[in-house]
Scaffold this active site. Structure first.
Site, short mmCIF file in Angstrom:
data_model
loop_
_atom_site.label_atom_id
_atom_site.label_comp_id
_atom_site.label_asym_id
_atom_site.label_seq_id
_atom_site.Cartn_x
_atom_site.Cartn_y
_atom_site.Cartn_z
N ASP A 49 0.17 8.20 -0.19
CA ASP A 49 -0.84 7.37 0.46
C ASP A 49 -0.93 7.70 1.95
OD1 ASP A 49 -2.62 4.97 0.72
OD2 ASP A 49 -0.93 4.20 1.85
N GLU A 120 -2.53 9.40 -5.61
CA GLU A 120 -1.71 9.36 -4.40
C GLU A 120 -0.32 9.92 -4.65
OE1 GLU A 120 -3.77 5.50 -2.19
OE2 GLU A 120 -2.04 5.20 -3.49
#
Length: 227
Positions: A49, A120
């Protein structure tokens, strides 16, 4: 589910630590069946992320010199949103490689929040295995066309629009209520109704309360246009 090595081959990635990518594509529900603990994508997703956000921010900054800080923030938010990343994951057929437990009963291809997490986690695994440069090259190949084509009109805050319209006409605001929650704690699905003067004027669903509320507001706005 397909072998993760097939995906890496299709993406033309030469990876030594394939196990890391196997973990990046493993949902927490699989731990119960495999009798493992924390052998899933959650930790790697945390790293991915941050890497993803940094690279998208850089590419947005360089691609849209006409945008101010707030506009660049909207661009980034739109491109790394749950819906957007889930769509990128579907385009890459990530859903075909995700491991889930026997208790998981939903269609993984329709689970935006899980597809977002896996995308992610993939970035996180790629960073650990090959470094920042390879991550940047992958994101450019995958997301850069969308970053370049992005227009501010693509980012819609339906809740704000609905609130503004209703208050301008009636000087009163709308309220949102969760009417149903489906699924286990780690994979909730919400149904929300939006009310004005105790009358339901819109309905929405989503993998978070925020997403469901936005969809309910969008439904209400569409109904107002067609009234």
């Amino acid at each position: 589910m397909k072998n993760i090595e097939l995906l890496l081959k299709q993406l033309k990635l030469k990876i030594k630590d394939v196990e890391l990518f196997d973990i990046a594509f493993t949902h927490s529900s699989y731990n119960a069946d495999a009798k493992t603990k924390h052998h899933d994508y959650e930790r790697i997703e945390f790293l991915g992320d941050s890497i993803l956000g940094a690279i998208v921010s850089e590419l947005a900054f360089k691609s849209h010199k006409e945008m101010k800080q707030g506009e660049l923030t909207k661009l980034k938010s739109a491109l790394v949103s749950t819906h957007s990343l889930a769509n990128f994951a579907r385009e890459l057929h990530f859903d075909e490689y995700i491991k889930v437990g026997n208790s998981f009963s939903r269609d993984i291809k329709q689970c935006d929040n899980i597809l977002e997490d896996v995308f992610e986690a993939f970035i996180g695994a790629l960073f650990i295995s090959t470094g920042f440069k390879a991550c940047r090259e992958f994101i450019i190949k995958t997301m850069y066309p969308s970053i370049q084509k992005y227009q501010l009109s693509d980012s819609q805050d339906y809740k704000s629009r609905l609130q503004e319209e209703m208050q301008s006409e009636h000087r009163e605001s709308v309220t949102y209520k969760v009417v149903d929650e489906i699924g286990p704690a780690h994979d909730k699905y919400f149904k929300v109704h939006v009310f004005f003067d105790d009358i339901c004027i819109g309905e929405g669903e989503g993998h978070s309360k925020k997403e469901a509320e936005q969809n309910a507001a969008k439904d209400a706005l569409n109904k107002r246009v067609g009234r």
